[in-house]
Design an enzyme around this catalytic site. Structure first.
Site, PDB file in Angstrom:
ATOM      1  N   HIS A  75      45.809 -12.410 -37.028  1.00  0.00           N
ATOM      2  CA  HIS A  75      46.346 -11.056 -36.815  1.00  0.00           C
ATOM      3  C   HIS A  75      47.533 -10.851 -37.763  1.00  0.00           C
ATOM      4  O   HIS A  75      48.382 -11.719 -37.876  1.00  0.00           O
ATOM      5  CB  HIS A  75      46.809 -10.945 -35.357  1.00  0.00           C
ATOM      6  CG  HIS A  75      47.241  -9.576 -34.946  1.00  0.00           C
ATOM      7  ND1 HIS A  75      48.441  -9.031 -35.322  1.00  0.00           N
ATOM      8  CD2 HIS A  75      46.626  -8.636 -34.186  1.00  0.00           C
ATOM      9  CE1 HIS A  75      48.551  -7.812 -34.807  1.00  0.00           C
ATOM     10  NE2 HIS A  75      47.458  -7.546 -34.105  1.00  0.00           N
TER      11      HIS A  75
ATOM     12  N   CYS B  98      44.153  -5.379 -38.200  1.00  0.00           N
ATOM     13  CA  CYS B  98      44.951  -4.526 -37.310  1.00  0.00           C
ATOM     14  C   CYS B  98      45.493  -3.376 -38.147  1.00  0.00           C
ATOM     15  O   CYS B  98      46.496  -3.511 -38.852  1.00  0.00           O
ATOM     16  CB  CYS B  98      46.075  -5.301 -36.634  1.00  0.00           C
ATOM     17  SG  CYS B  98      47.043  -4.206 -35.572  1.00  0.00           S
TER      18      CYS B  98
ATOM     19  N   HIS C 143      41.472  -4.023 -34.817  1.00  0.00           N
ATOM     20  CA  HIS C 143      42.368  -3.314 -33.908  1.00  0.00           C
ATOM     21  C   HIS C 143      42.551  -1.932 -34.505  1.00  0.00           C
ATOM     22  O   HIS C 143      43.094  -1.810 -35.608  1.00  0.00           O
ATOM     23  CB  HIS C 143      43.738  -3.990 -33.847  1.00  0.00           C
ATOM     24  CG  HIS C 143      43.781  -5.236 -33.025  1.00  0.00           C
ATOM     25  ND1 HIS C 143      44.933  -5.949 -32.825  1.00  0.00           N
ATOM     26  CD2 HIS C 143      42.824  -5.867 -32.310  1.00  0.00           C
ATOM     27  CE1 HIS C 143      44.678  -6.995 -32.036  1.00  0.00           C
ATOM     28  NE2 HIS C 143      43.407  -6.974 -31.731  1.00  0.00           N
TER      29      HIS C 143
ATOM     30  N   ASP D 289      43.899  -0.172 -30.110  1.00  0.00           N
ATOM     31  CA  ASP D 289      45.128  -0.887 -29.775  1.00  0.00           C
ATOM     32  C   ASP D 289      45.956   0.096 -28.958  1.00  0.00           C
ATOM     33  O   ASP D 289      45.415   0.966 -28.316  1.00  0.00           O
ATOM     34  CB  ASP D 289      45.801  -1.320 -31.081  1.00  0.00           C
ATOM     35  CG  ASP D 289      46.596  -2.602 -30.934  1.00  0.00           C
ATOM     36  OD1 ASP D 289      46.719  -3.089 -29.819  1.00  0.00           O
ATOM     37  OD2 ASP D 289      47.107  -3.093 -31.949  1.00  0.00           O
ATOM     38  N   HIS D 290      47.223  -0.031 -29.004  1.00  0.00           N
ATOM     39  CA  HIS D 290      48.112   0.785 -28.169  1.00  0.00           C
ATOM     40  C   HIS D 290      47.695   2.249 -28.058  1.00  0.00           C
ATOM     41  O   HIS D 290      47.173   2.814 -29.001  1.00  0.00           O
ATOM     42  CB  HIS D 290      49.519   0.728 -28.757  1.00  0.00           C
ATOM     43  CG  HIS D 290      49.914  -0.659 -29.133  1.00  0.00           C
ATOM     44  ND1 HIS D 290      50.740  -0.958 -30.175  1.00  0.00           N
ATOM     45  CD2 HIS D 290      49.559  -1.855 -28.596  1.00  0.00           C
ATOM     46  CE1 HIS D 290      50.899  -2.261 -30.259  1.00  0.00           C
ATOM     47  NE2 HIS D 290      50.187  -2.837 -29.316  1.00  0.00           N
TER      48      HIS D 290
ATOM     49  N   TYR E 121      49.756  -0.485 -23.461  1.00  0.00           N
ATOM     50  CA  TYR E 121      48.397  -0.675 -22.942  1.00  0.00           C
ATOM     51  C   TYR E 121      48.099   0.215 -21.735  1.00  0.00           C
ATOM     52  O   TYR E 121      47.639  -0.245 -20.698  1.00  0.00           O
ATOM     53  CB  TYR E 121      48.145  -2.159 -22.655  1.00  0.00           C
ATOM     54  CG  TYR E 121      48.099  -2.958 -23.940  1.00  0.00           C
ATOM     55  CD1 TYR E 121      46.910  -3.070 -24.650  1.00  0.00           C
ATOM     56  CD2 TYR E 121      49.242  -3.523 -24.484  1.00  0.00           C
ATOM     57  CE1 TYR E 121      46.864  -3.745 -25.861  1.00  0.00           C
ATOM     58  CE2 TYR E 121      49.208  -4.206 -25.691  1.00  0.00           C
ATOM     59  CZ  TYR E 121      48.016  -4.312 -26.372  1.00  0.00           C
ATOM     60  OH  TYR E 121      47.957  -4.974 -27.569  1.00  0.00           O
TER      61      TYR E 121
END
Ligand code: DNO
Length: 394
Positions: A239, A277, A304, A347-348, A364
């Site tokens: 990552h 990501c 991601h 992701d977020h 999250y």
């Protein structure tokens, strides 16, 4: 791509049933209660796998199988810890979990200064304020030599901030950077310990380790784990650093295109893969994420999907999945074109109406991520149609 979701286990108030109902296909999770360095044993893996499968889902990715700090700074105990890592890999591989995400960020994983940055529409997002971060570094941590990392103008702004920040705001900054952002991802603070003291101790372990030293430690690690991953058909996907630049005087070695290129070549094997990501990478202007997706397509085993909006002065915030420097539709085009059915997770997400009523880890949220997933699904549908039509007209 396969639609996956990061689930934090039985304690997560977002249940597997909820995830199945919103069209999630695979689960991304970990044995969160085990500290880095401990072996993931067969029983614990099987139990988690069965829980997921009973809900009609599959365990697609282990994120993260964390790398112990001792491996990152090269302690004399690292060989034993690498053996443990390999044992966990073997146990995961035998259980059929073939995509594994990890990172090599020293001492601290992701860094934000505000977990609830209000947006004009009443929702909130994650935010990185460079001067607040610098303030934390120079005034709260009082890291030796920190000032040298900032310009005169930065130092003046830090000084001004010092005059205006309340004690409560300073405490909130400590809580955000060290406790809340790190707390749910294998970096739990010792019960009752002072976070600043603990964090300083952690930083101290890296004294004298520069970029080359960290690169040497990553090489040492990969040379010993990739053959095992290969033997069990696993893709170990690194990552990127979040954010992709050095923080707290620590070297960061997974930030830009050249870093990724270097990593995949140290052990030139398909099992030595990348987690693309888009959110982390997009937090600096020089990273052209769609280009990176194209260049490294063959070695990307997991994605991601999120995006960031770059702001003046090095600040950034997490953007809508349809906007920002992540340029997700182009990234999706590259990843879908490649044909590899890799897992992706949004992701977020933002904090949307209803999210405050469902307990969640920072970034999250349930509705925020569900909304983002719908946007990503829409982009995937468009891209798949493009690919289909192109095939027909060709
Ligand atoms: C934060 C995440 C990171 C990431 C790990 C992967 O929200 O992006 O915690 O999962 O760094 O090893």
């Amino acid at each position: 791509m396969i639609k996956t979701w990061r689930w934090f286990g039985e304690k997560d108030s977002i249940t597997l049933e909820m995830l199945r109902q919103i069209g999630v296909e695979g689960i991304v999770t970990a044995l969160y209660d085990l500290p880095p360095g401990e072996v993931w044993n067969v029983e614990a893996i099987d139990e988690l796998k069965q829980t997921i499968e009973k809900a009609g889902l599959v365990w697609s990715v282990a994120e993260s199988l964390p790398v112990a700090e001792e491996i990152k700074y090269g302690a004399s105990t690292r060989d034993q810890l690498i053996n443990n890592y390999n044992e966990s890999l073997i146990n995961l591989g035998r259980a059929g979990i073939k995509t594994i995400c990890y990172n090599f960020m020293p001492a601290i994983d992701w860094v934000r200064t505000d977990l609830n940055h209000p947006l004009p529409d009443g929702t909130s997002t994650l935010f990185f304020d460079r001067i607040r971060y610098a303030y934390f570094d120079c005034r709260i941590l009082q890291r030796l030599g920190a000032e040298a990392d900032y310009s005169q103008e930065d130092l003046e702004r830090i000084e001004q901030l010092d005059l205006s920040l309340s004690e409560a705001e300073k405490a909130a900054l400590i809580d955000t950077i060290i406790v809340r952002t790190q707390g749910f991802i294998h970096r739990k603070m010792k019960e009752g310990a002072d976070p600043v003291t603990e964090f300083k101790k952690l930083l101290h372990l890296y004294a004298g380790i520069d970029r080359e030293g960290l690169r040497a430690n990553l090489t040492y690690f990969l040379e010993r784990v990739i053959p095992v991953a290969e033997a069990y058909g696993i893709m170990l996907c690194i990552h990127p650093d979040d954010p992709p630049f050095p923080v707290f005087g620590l070297p960061r070695i997974v930030s830009v295109e050249e870093d990724l290129d270097w990593i995949i070549k140290i052990v030139n094997n398909h099992s030595n893969g990348i987690t693309l990501c888009a959110g982390s990478l997009s937090a600096i202007a020089e990273n052209d994420v769609p280009h990176m997706a194209r260049r490294f397509a063959k070695r990307i085993g997991f994605a991601h999907l999120r995006s960031t909006q770059l702001l003046p002065g090095g600040d950034f915030m997490e953007a809508s999945h349809l906007e920002g420097n992540g340029r997700l539709i182009e990234v999706i085009r590259e990843l879908e074109k490649n044909g590899a059915d890799i897992p992706m997770r949004v992701d977020h997400g933002r904090v949307l109406p209803g999210d405050r009523e469902i307990a969640h880890n920072p970034g999250y949220s349930f509705y925020g991520r569900m909304f983002a997933l719908a946007q990503v699904e829409g982009m995937m549908a468009v891209v798949r149609k493009e690919i289909e039509e192109k095939k027909i007209t060709n």
